[in-house]
Design an enzyme around this catalytic site. Structure first.
Site, short mmCIF file in Angstrom:
data_model
loop_
_atom_site.label_atom_id
_atom_site.label_comp_id
_atom_site.label_asym_id
_atom_site.label_seq_id
_atom_site.Cartn_x
_atom_site.Cartn_y
_atom_site.Cartn_z
N GLY A 255 0.85 -1.14 0.00
CA GLY A 255 0.07 -0.04 0.03
C GLY A 255 0.90 1.00 0.03
O GLY A 255 2.13 1.27 -0.28
N GLU A 257 1.13 3.38 2.74
CA GLU A 257 2.19 3.44 3.81
C GLU A 257 2.68 2.05 4.34
O GLU A 257 3.27 2.24 5.24
CB GLU A 257 1.33 4.17 4.97
CG GLU A 257 0.71 5.57 4.49
CD GLU A 257 -0.71 5.52 4.17
OE1 GLU A 257 -1.20 6.77 3.81
OE2 GLU A 257 -1.30 4.69 4.45
N VAL A 259 3.51 -2.19 3.68
CA VAL A 259 3.32 -3.62 3.15
C VAL A 259 2.89 -4.60 4.03
O VAL A 259 3.28 -4.65 5.13
CB VAL A 259 5.13 -3.97 2.71
CG1 VAL A 259 4.88 -5.10 1.74
CG2 VAL A 259 5.65 -2.79 2.21
N VAL A 260 2.14 -5.61 3.51
CA VAL A 260 1.48 -6.37 4.29
C VAL A 260 1.87 -7.85 3.85
O VAL A 260 1.73 -7.99 2.53
CB VAL A 260 0.03 -6.13 4.27
CG1 VAL A 260 -0.65 -7.40 4.92
CG2 VAL A 260 -0.36 -5.00 4.94
N LYS A 280 2.08 -6.38 9.11
CA LYS A 280 1.81 -5.04 8.26
C LYS A 280 3.18 -4.26 8.76
O LYS A 280 3.52 -3.88 9.92
CB LYS A 280 0.70 -4.13 9.02
CG LYS A 280 0.69 -2.91 8.19
CD LYS A 280 -0.81 -2.27 8.66
CE LYS A 280 -1.14 -0.80 7.68
NZ LYS A 280 -2.52 -0.20 7.99
N ASP A 396 -10.37 7.18 7.74
CA ASP A 396 -9.97 6.45 6.47
C ASP A 396 -10.90 5.57 6.18
O ASP A 396 -10.64 4.29 5.34
CB ASP A 396 -8.72 6.13 6.38
CG ASP A 396 -7.99 5.84 4.91
OD1 ASP A 396 -8.63 6.51 4.29
OD2 ASP A 396 -7.04 5.33 4.68
P1 ATP Z 1 -3.54 1.35 1.46
O1 ATP Z 1 -2.77 2.48 1.19
O2 ATP Z 1 -3.56 0.45 0.31
O3 ATP Z 1 -4.85 1.65 2.23
P2 ATP Z 1 -2.17 0.63 3.89
O4 ATP Z 1 -0.90 0.97 3.82
O5 ATP Z 1 -3.26 1.49 4.57
O6 ATP Z 1 -2.88 0.13 2.54
P3 ATP Z 1 -4.03 -1.63 5.07
O7 ATP Z 1 -5.20 -1.10 4.43
O8 ATP Z 1 -3.96 -1.95 6.51
O9 ATP Z 1 -2.40 -0.75 4.63
O10 ATP Z 1 -3.86 -2.86 4.07
C1 ATP Z 1 -3.29 -2.97 2.77
C2 ATP Z 1 -4.30 -4.41 2.42
O11 ATP Z 1 -3.56 -5.38 3.14
C3 ATP Z 1 -5.44 -4.32 2.72
O12 ATP Z 1 -6.44 -3.77 1.73
C4 ATP Z 1 -5.69 -5.96 2.79
O13 ATP Z 1 -6.00 -6.57 1.66
C5 ATP Z 1 -4.50 -6.18 3.25
N1 ATP Z 1 -4.57 -6.51 4.95
C6 ATP Z 1 -4.02 -5.72 5.83
N2 ATP Z 1 -4.50 -6.16 7.03
C7 ATP Z 1 -4.90 -7.40 6.87
C8 ATP Z 1 -5.40 -8.42 7.70
N3 ATP Z 1 -5.18 -8.28 8.95
N4 ATP Z 1 -5.77 -9.67 7.16
C9 ATP Z 1 -5.78 -9.85 5.90
N5 ATP Z 1 -5.45 -8.93 4.80
C10 ATP Z 1 -4.90 -7.67 5.31
MN MN Z 2 -5.79 0.65 3.57
#
Ligand code: ATP
Ligand code: MN
Length: 509
Positions: A255, A257, A259-260, A280, A396
């Protein structure tokens, strides 16, 4: 299982998963039986390979008098064969890429076997000659090479093919091998190595180097490697070593911010670890977070610390914030990931999904009308719970940060969530309401109120304006009124609403 100080591969948990498919070709010597090696060789010979590959292999593979009793030699041969196949393919791609173009791009730097190491190739002599002009041994060790060569002015010309010169040169060039490669003290003596011996040694040195790189660097983890810096990698390894995680299986999302990753949970005495975990990793590059200062620096829970912190610690604070917010939600019974552990900027939580497949977001789930309706009522309830019981605004919230799993809506991504009394808390809530309202209206859920109605439903406020501009103006006025109040009572409120697991703190290990 200990084997002369080396832990056998099967005894070592692979933090990166894929245990069934070890990529470490150098361990062939340890794991391959001679029979299997012979079988493989025969199979290779039977395989119909492209002509140029066969030609390149030369005597190496087809020769019957190769000693196959040494696993090390076999491993080396296989490595060489692999390298040559790779190079042949590269040459084909180079040809295809350049076509008839007058200006061509060389793929030479990507070759596994450098032309100077490849004694079979006809152009090698030329390259070899060119290379030796830059050979450091010339400058460093002028005495080991007779001052002959092409300076011989017609008489007594000794070419580079001269056996003695060549032999001495080869010996000297061993010095260029990687430092770990033991070349003995032959360099100081008048040793003459034949080209053949030199090439075998060189090849061996290179494969040793590769082996060492593989062992130390875990190069096979290409996905993880690209997105995770060495320090983060170390943190992840530590989690595997501690047994909290069994394996780290791959990247679920990269994403803005974070990486998951997906990981299989391990087992530790003190704690039950979910079978499937999400890791995360908050990105330590600050670009995205810069715009988001406002979420944290005005949050009185973190305010005092914010100004004193360096950027790295601010990133950790995001992870910490997500942890605290998730814990609050968990306590209120809101479907969300369960926090497993936090280390610096790495947050481990339960995985929402099954068999390494993350649950779809509401955006992706393409729900039918009945499910959409059910989802809407859940979201409404969850927003109210979040506001009333957790004293939080998601900030968000949208169809991208809600997952559809087991017939339920799960909230994720709460690092930016704030308390409603945050100076912009109500504006964030308004934005959340707008996203939710618009999404469910698009889904055809007739019951969906407009964003202003939804805002009033969730917040319990009763803002009467019937248009966005006035509505927002009222929200801002409320925020302003609150601000002084909040600031005056910040400490009192913070103590009162303190999370059970103690005040937020930065993890410094
Ligand atoms: P983005 O900028 O895309 O919103 P982000 O950095 O805000 O990403 P998150 O939204 O928390 O991070 O997570 C990104 C993606 O990872 C989620 O859309 C989801 O598909 C996956 N993800 C995150 N946490 C989990 C979890 N606990 N279980 C399964 N999938 C998850
Ligand atoms: Mn997100």
């Amino acid at each position: 299982m200990e084997q002369g100080g080396i832990i056998a591969p099967e005894a070592r948990p692979s933090p990166w998963g894929l245990p069934a498919k070890p990529v470490n070709q150098c361990s062939l010597a340890e794991v391959m039986s001679e029979e299997l090696a012979k079988e493989l060789q025969l199979e290779e010979e039977r395989n119909v390979l492209p002509e140029e590959v066969l030609a390149d292999e030369g005597a190496f593979l087809t020769s019957e008098n190769i000693d196959t009793s040494s696993d090390a030699v076999l491993a080396q041969m296989l490595q060489m064969q692999f390298d040559k196949e790779f190079d042949a393919q590269l040459r084909r791609e180079e040809k295809k890429f350049n076509g008839d173009s007058k200006v061509s791009i060389s793929f030479e730097n990507y070759r596994k076997v450098h032309p100077s190491e490849d004694s079979d190739s006809s152009e090698d002599d030329e390259v070899d000659w060119q290379d030796t002009r830059h050979d450091p041994y010339k400058a460093d060790k002028p005495t080991t090479t007779p001052k002959k060569g092409f300076i011989g002015k017609g008489k007594d010309i000794t070419t580079k093919h001269d056996e003695v010169v060549c032999g001495r040169k080869n010996t000297a060039r061993m010095e260029n091998f990687v430092p770990e490669f033991q070349v003995g003290d032959g360099i100081g003596m008048d040793l003459k190595l034949s080209n053949q011996v030199f090439n075998v040694l060189k090849q061996h040195s290179i494969s040793e180097q590769r082996k060492s790189a593989r062992v130390h660097d875990k190069k096979e983890v290409s996905t993880a490697e690209k997105v995770v810096d060495p320090k983060t990698r170390l943190l992840l390894y530590k989690m595997v070593n501690a047994g909290v995680l069994e394996t780290i299986n791959g990247c679920v999302s990269t994403g803005k911010e974070s990486v998951v990753f997906h990981a299989s949970g391990g087992s530790v005495e003190e704690q039950e670890v979910p079978a499937e975990c999400a890791i995360k990793v908050f990105k330590t590059t600050l670009n995205e977070f810069k715009n988001r200062d406002k979420y944290i620096k005005d949050d009185y829970r973190f305010k005092d610390r914010f100004s004193k912190l360096n950027p790295r610690k601010i990133i950790r604070m995001w992870a910490e914030k997500e942890k605290h917010n998730l814990k609050r939600m968990e306590k209120a019974g809101i479907p969300c990931p369960e926090v497993v552990m936090l280390k610096k900027h790495v947050l481990v939580m339960s995985f929402i999904g099954k068999d390494q497949m993350p649950a779809p977001t509401l955006k992706e789930a393409k729900l039918g009308i009945e499910d959409s309706k059910a989802a809407y009522y859940q979201v409404l309830a969850v927003m109210k719970q979040l506001y009333d019981q957790c004293n939080l605004v998601h900030a968000d919230l949208s169809e991208y940060n809600m997952l559809w799993h087991d017939g339920k809506v799960w909230l994720i991504d709460v690092s930016q969530s704030v308390e409603p009394t945050h100076p912009h808390g109500l504006e964030f809530l308004y934005r959340d309401c707008r996203n939710v309202s618009q999404f469910f209206q698009k889904c055809g859920v007739a019951e969906t109120p407009n964003e202003r109605e939804l805002f009033n439903l969730v917040s319990g406020l009763n803002i009467a304006s019937d248009n966005q501009v006035d509505f927002l103006a009222e929200i801002e006025a409320l925020e302003k009124m609150n601000e002084d109040h909040v600031q005056n009572h910040a400490k009192k409120v913070a103590t009162f609403q303190k999370d059970d697991d103690g005040p937020p703190r930065i993890y410094d290990e």
